[in-house]
Structure formats: structure tokens, C-alpha cells
Design a protein around this motif. Structure first.
Motif, PDB file in Angstrom:
ATOM      1  N   ARG A  84       0.874  -1.169   0.000  1.00  0.00           N
ATOM      2  CA  ARG A  84       0.000   0.000   0.000  1.00  0.00           C
ATOM      3  C   ARG A  84       0.912   1.219   0.000  1.00  0.00           C
ATOM      4  O   ARG A  84       2.123   1.114   0.276  1.00  0.00           O
ATOM      5  N   PRO A  85       0.385   2.403  -0.277  1.00  0.00           N
ATOM      6  CA  PRO A  85       1.265   3.578  -0.390  1.00  0.00           C
ATOM      7  C   PRO A  85       1.972   3.926   0.913  1.00  0.00           C
ATOM      8  O   PRO A  85       1.493   3.648   2.013  1.00  0.00           O
ATOM      9  N   ARG A  86       3.108   4.566   0.774  1.00  0.00           N
ATOM     10  CA  ARG A  86       3.887   4.969   1.949  1.00  0.00           C
ATOM     11  C   ARG A  86       3.124   5.947   2.834  1.00  0.00           C
ATOM     12  O   ARG A  86       3.305   5.962   4.050  1.00  0.00           O
ATOM     13  N   ASP A  87       2.266   6.767   2.221  1.00  0.00           N
ATOM     14  CA  ASP A  87       1.563   7.766   3.028  1.00  0.00           C
ATOM     15  C   ASP A  87       0.530   7.153   3.964  1.00  0.00           C
ATOM     16  O   ASP A  87      -0.013   7.847   4.827  1.00  0.00           O
ATOM     17  N   VAL A  88       0.260   5.836   3.808  1.00  0.00           N
ATOM     18  CA  VAL A  88      -0.628   5.144   4.754  1.00  0.00           C
ATOM     19  C   VAL A  88       0.085   3.976   5.433  1.00  0.00           C
ATOM     20  O   VAL A  88      -0.548   3.067   5.965  1.00  0.00           O
ATOM     21  N   GLY A  89       1.431   3.986   5.380  1.00  0.00           N
ATOM     22  CA  GLY A  89       2.197   2.996   6.121  1.00  0.00           C
ATOM     23  C   GLY A  89       2.776   1.855   5.319  1.00  0.00           C
ATOM     24  O   GLY A  89       3.420   0.967   5.888  1.00  0.00           O
ATOM     25  N   GLY A  90       2.586   1.846   4.001  1.00  0.00           N
ATOM     26  CA  GLY A  90       3.111   0.771   3.172  1.00  0.00           C
ATOM     27  C   GLY A  90       4.461   1.090   2.571  1.00  0.00           C
ATOM     28  O   GLY A  90       5.149   2.030   3.000  1.00  0.00           O
ATOM     29  N   GLN A  91       4.852   0.305   1.549  1.00  0.00           N
ATOM     30  CA  GLN A  91       6.172   0.476   0.944  1.00  0.00           C
ATOM     31  C   GLN A  91       6.130   0.975  -0.497  1.00  0.00           C
ATOM     32  O   GLN A  91       7.175   1.084  -1.144  1.00  0.00           O
ATOM     33  N   LEU A  92       4.953   1.289  -1.023  1.00  0.00           N
ATOM     34  CA  LEU A  92       4.846   1.743  -2.409  1.00  0.00           C
ATOM     35  C   LEU A  92       4.939   3.265  -2.502  1.00  0.00           C
ATOM     36  O   LEU A  92       4.461   3.974  -1.615  1.00  0.00           O
ATOM     37  N   GLU A  93       5.520   3.754  -3.601  1.00  0.00           N
ATOM     38  CA  GLU A  93       5.623   5.203  -3.775  1.00  0.00           C
ATOM     39  C   GLU A  93       4.290   5.836  -4.170  1.00  0.00           C
ATOM     40  O   GLU A  93       4.154   7.060  -4.139  1.00  0.00           O
ATOM     41  N   GLY A  94       3.317   5.007  -4.541  1.00  0.00           N
ATOM     42  CA  GLY A  94       2.011   5.540  -4.900  1.00  0.00           C
ATOM     43  C   GLY A  94       1.015   4.424  -5.121  1.00  0.00           C
ATOM     44  O   GLY A  94       1.292   3.252  -4.863  1.00  0.00           O
ATOM     45  N   ARG A  95      -0.154   4.772  -5.605  1.00  0.00           N
ATOM     46  CA  ARG A  95      -1.178   3.792  -5.923  1.00  0.00           C
ATOM     47  C   ARG A  95      -1.032   3.334  -7.366  1.00  0.00           C
ATOM     48  O   ARG A  95      -0.506   4.043  -8.209  1.00  0.00           O
ATOM     49  N   GLY A  96      -1.534   2.126  -7.647  1.00  0.00           N
ATOM     50  CA  GLY A  96      -1.504   1.617  -9.012  1.00  0.00           C
ATOM     51  C   GLY A  96      -0.130   1.188  -9.475  1.00  0.00           C
ATOM     52  O   GLY A  96       0.243   1.413 -10.632  1.00  0.00           O
ATOM     53  N   MET A  97       0.649   0.525  -8.597  1.00  0.00           N
ATOM     54  CA  MET A  97       2.023   0.133  -8.907  1.00  0.00           C
ATOM     55  C   MET A  97       2.130  -1.368  -9.168  1.00  0.00           C
ATOM     56  O   MET A  97       1.381  -2.163  -8.600  1.00  0.00           O
ATOM     57  N   VAL A  98       3.090  -1.745 -10.000  1.00  0.00           N
ATOM     58  CA  VAL A  98       3.479  -3.152 -10.116  1.00  0.00           C
ATOM     59  C   VAL A  98       4.659  -3.399  -9.181  1.00  0.00           C
ATOM     60  O   VAL A  98       5.468  -2.501  -8.940  1.00  0.00           O
ATOM     61  N   GLU A  99       4.731  -4.607  -8.643  1.00  0.00           N
ATOM     62  CA  GLU A  99       5.840  -4.943  -7.750  1.00  0.00           C
ATOM     63  C   GLU A  99       5.964  -6.454  -7.631  1.00  0.00           C
ATOM     64  O   GLU A  99       4.965  -7.175  -7.685  1.00  0.00           O
ATOM     65  N   THR A 100       7.187  -6.926  -7.472  1.00  0.00           N
ATOM     66  CA  THR A 100       7.479  -8.336  -7.202  1.00  0.00           C
ATOM     67  C   THR A 100       7.894  -8.467  -5.747  1.00  0.00           C
ATOM     68  O   THR A 100       8.718  -7.685  -5.259  1.00  0.00           O
ATOM     69  N   ILE A 101       7.325  -9.447  -5.046  1.00  0.00           N
ATOM     70  CA  ILE A 101       7.668  -9.663  -3.646  1.00  0.00           C
ATOM     71  C   ILE A 101       8.603 -10.858  -3.525  1.00  0.00           C
ATOM     72  O   ILE A 101       8.562 -11.782  -4.332  1.00  0.00           O
ATOM     73  N   SER A 102       9.445 -10.834  -2.492  1.00  0.00           N
ATOM     74  CA  SER A 102      10.443 -11.880  -2.308  1.00  0.00           C
ATOM     75  C   SER A 102       9.977 -12.912  -1.285  1.00  0.00           C
ATOM     76  O   SER A 102       9.322 -12.586  -0.293  1.00  0.00           O
TER      77      SER A 102
END
Length: 431
Positions: free
Chosen positions: A250-268
């Protein structure tokens, strides 16, 4: 929901869907293993650089002598694309340049394309999709591979009225993997070189899965198909299990690790110290949803959907993907519904080649999973002058490049390259 019925009806009419496969490797073999049990689907031709290998693959996956004898075997994928007995062409070579060539030949012949070759898709997908639409045929991602499965989940979420905060897949990742080469890849898989060779496993291909390149390619393919954003500095590969998807992604501004909404990401599936993540998603795919209103958020809670601590973010996931075993979904969807299972629409991202070590002028790059470069996902708006990993194969450097530096198009000799020309056309689809 009706593909099996539509395929059975096609068989009853005496007009089954006729597929042609280019590339009889692991992905193609998995697809071939399913064909005998699918009513209304036939494989009429297979093209491979070694046609005898293709026949051996068919026998290995359980085809009987009659089915093998009834299938045409060719060396030339372009020749397969124009055959009258092929309705849908499956491009599964893994070579970006070959994939683009075969796709364009198929489209010009008025046939549908299922692009297993994600490497080609991230170079030219929007252009190929536009050419297919103009020709009245379908250009499609390959169901069973992560980009198509994630695209389906994103489409489901949006069609249900949810905001998509993040989407992607899991993998095994540590930062040190970016420097791994084919010489030492098998130790990370717990195999000896002899065991891998006996299993027919290609060290460079499997190294691409490990060094981060394949993850970058697949995330960019998802971004380009779903109109999502690629992280500015490349994938972060956060360590995350299925229970924490809604918290971490979720976005960093609500405590997550994403720079914004609507992002692609791979988790380890590994913590940074190498410990395994609890309930990891190494083989699966996910989408993180955000409730569009308070009422929907309350419904999350009322119906037992696990959420983050705000109650507004939740995750859906599939723990596995079955790769070529699911590929027929794309073939039948293209032929019977004229509908792709995911399709590149714009160039949200590219995969830049990064030096694994200090490189010297005159060296030839060896592409995805090799000894010289790995691929890093970047937003196209920030990386249009960088060398795509799909063009970083068998080309010579014209100047030195330090380790860990992204290569530019000016660093290599690519004059009059046809694949570069279509990549530049694809960049016109950047938004």
C-alpha cells in the motif's frame, strides 16, 4: 466461463481451433501435453530450430504415433505463420527479435497471435497489438504465465469497482542475485550442473529468473497491459508473505512500501538475511484492492476478507501458476471469442540493461540471464534513452561501462537494427 463449451461446439461443427506452435521448449511442451485432452483444439504444425527435437518433445509429453504423424514439423516459424491449416500462432521462442518477426508475419497472414515471448512483448507489444487490431485479429498475452494471470485479476478488480493499488507476483530474491552468472546459478537452485543438464534445464534461462531480469520483464508487461506504474528506481522486491500483502503493498503515506497507488511490484520469498518468508508467494500472483467507499470497506470486514489495519486495503492471490498447462485458454479465447487474455496497450515501462561487472569497449553483450547484464524495470518516461535488455544480446559495446551502471543506446552498435526501429515506434505509446 464458456470456452470448453465453445470449443466442443467447434469440434461438433467439424471446425476445431487449429494452433501452430513456434518453439518446442518447456513452455511449449507443457501446452502440448494438454492438447490431447481438449476437445475442439488441435495442433497442426510445430516449428523449431530442431524439428526432430520437436517430435521428441511430443512423444515425451504423451502424444501417440497417430497424432505425431498428423502434425507438420518445420524449422521456419515464418513459414508456419502463413500455413492455411493454422488459425492461431503461439510464439514461444524466447527471442525478442524472432518473436517480433513471427508476430508480424502472423498478423500479416490474418491469424491470431498468442505471445508467450514476454521479452518481445515488452519491446514492441503496443505496436503489435495495434497492428493486430487493424488487421482484425487478436494479439494476446499467454494465459498461465504471470502477466496474463495478473491482468485477469486486475480486470476483475476494476470490473467489480475496486481501486487497484498494487499487482504482481512472488519470486525468490536477494540483492546479491543481480550479479549471478550461468556458471554458478545451479547452486542457488540446490542442483548440481549434472542434475540440471540431465533435466534439460538451460542455465542462462534459469539465471534470468534468479538475477531479477525475468521479474522486471513480467512486471513491465503487466504495467503496459493494465495501465499501471513502474517504480521510479526499479522493483523493490519487498519480503512479504500472503498475510501481509495488504499491509506492505500500500502507499507509503498510509504505512506501506509503495511510492504511490496503481504500482506493479514483485515480492520476495526471502527476508534480506536469507530467512524464508512465512507463507510466501514464490510461485503465485496477487492484486491489492482499495475499497472505493466506507460501505465497501465495511463489507470487507463483514464477509471476513483479511485487510490492513485501516480496513480499506485487502488482497487477493493465486498461490500457483501453471504456465503452459493453461495456455489453451489464450488460444481458445482468441479463436472463439476474438478476445485476448491480456494485451499491451501502452508503454508504461521498459527493462533497462545494467552492467553486472565492468564492461569494456569491444565486448559483446550476451542478453537476458547471461554474464554481462541484468534487466531493471524502469518507467519509460525516465528511461527512453536506456538500452532495453531485449536489444542487449549479441551486440558490441562501443565504450566502457562501469559495473552497476545502466547502459544507454549510445553505448552499443545498433545502427539500422529492425528491432530497435519497432521499439522506437512503441515508445510513441508512452503515457
Amino acid at each position: 466461463m464458456n470456452l470448453a463449451r465453445l470449443a466442443a461446439e467447434a469440434a461438433e461443427r467439424g471446425s476445431p481451433v487449429r494452433a501452430g506452435l513456434i518453439g518446442a521448449g518447456k513452455f511449449g511442451s507443457m501446452f502440448l501435453s494438454q492438447v490431447p485432452s481438449i476437445t475442439g483444439l488441435e495442433v497442426t504444425a510445430i516449428a523449431d530450430l530442431d524439428p526432430e527435437h520437436a517430435q521428441i518433445a511430443c512423444r515425451a509429453v504423451g502424444w501417440d504415433d497417430a497424432r505425431i504423424a498428423a502434425t507438420a514439423y518445420l524449422e521456419d516459424g515464418g513459414a508456419l505463420a502463413v500455413r492455411d491449416d493454422v488459425d492461431v500462432v503461439i510464439e514461444a521462442t524466447g527471442s525478442p527479435r524472432a518473436g517480433i518477426h513471427h508476430a508480424q508475419a502472423t498478423i500479416m497472414a490474418g491469424k491470431h497471435v498468442v505471445m508467450v515471448n514476454v521479452e518481445a512483448d515488452v519491446l514492441a507489444g503496443p505496436v503489435l497489438a495495434a497492428q493486430a487490431r487493424a488487421a482484425g485479429v487478436v494479439y494476446s498475452m499467454a494465459y498461465g504465465d504471470q502477466p496474463a494471470l495478473v491482468s485477469e485479476m486486475v480486470d476483475w478488480a476494476r470490473a467489480a469497482g475496486f481501486h487497484v493499488t498494487a499487482a504482481g507476483k512472488g519470486t525468490k530474491y536477494l540483492p546479491a542475485y543481480h550479479a549471478v552468472t550461468p556458471d554458478d546459478v545451479w547452486s542457488y537452485y540446490g542442483l548440481s550442473p549434472e542434475e540440471a543438464q540431465a533435466a534439460g534445464m538451460n542455465s542462462q534461462m534459469f539465471n534470468s529468473f534468479l538475477d531479477g531480469t525475468k521479474s522486471a520483464i513480467e512486471m513491465v508487461a503487466i504495467a503496459n497491459a493494465c495501465g499501471m506504474d513502474v517504480p521510479t528506481d526499479g522493483l523493490g522486491f519487498p519480503a512479504c508473505g500472503v498475510d501481509d500483502l495488504a499491509h506492505v503493498l500500500r502507499p507509503r503515506d498510509v504505512g506501506g512500501q509503495l511510492e504511490g497507488r496503481g504500482m506493479v511490484e514483485t515480492i520476495s520469498s526471502l527476508e534480506r538475511d536469507g530467512r524464508p518468508v512465512f507463507r510466501d508467494l514464490r510461485w503465485g500472483v496477487y492484486v491489492v484492492l482499495e475499497a472505493p467507499n466506507d460501505y465497501a470497506a465495511a463489507c470487507f470486514r463483514q464477509y471476513g476478507l483479511p485487510t490492513d489495519d485501516t480496513g480499506r486495503f485487502a488482497a487477493m492471490y493465486k498461490p500457483f501458476h501453471l504456465i503452459g498447462l493453461e495456455l489453451s485458454i489464450s488460444v481458445l479465447s482468441a479463436a472463439l471469442r476474438s478476445e485476448p487474455t491480456g494485451q499491451a496497450r501502452e508503454m508504461r515501462g521498459t527493462v533497462a540493461a545494467v552492467a553486472k561487472r565492468a564492461l569494456q569497449a569491444g565486448e559483446r553483450l550476451d542478453g537476458e540471464g547471461g554474464y554481462t547484464v541484468w534487466g531493471k524495470a524502469r518507467p519509460t518516461s525516465k528511461a527512453a534513452d536506456l538500452l532495453p535488455i531485449g536489444l542487449a544480446d549479441q551486440v558490441a559495446l562501443v565504450r566502457d561501462v562501469p559495473a552497476d551502471v545502466s547502459l544507454t543506446l549510445e553505448d552499443v552498435a545498433l545502427k539500422d537494427d529492425a528491432a530497435l526501429a519497432i521499439y522506437r515506434k512503441a515508445l510513441a505509446f508512452t503515457k
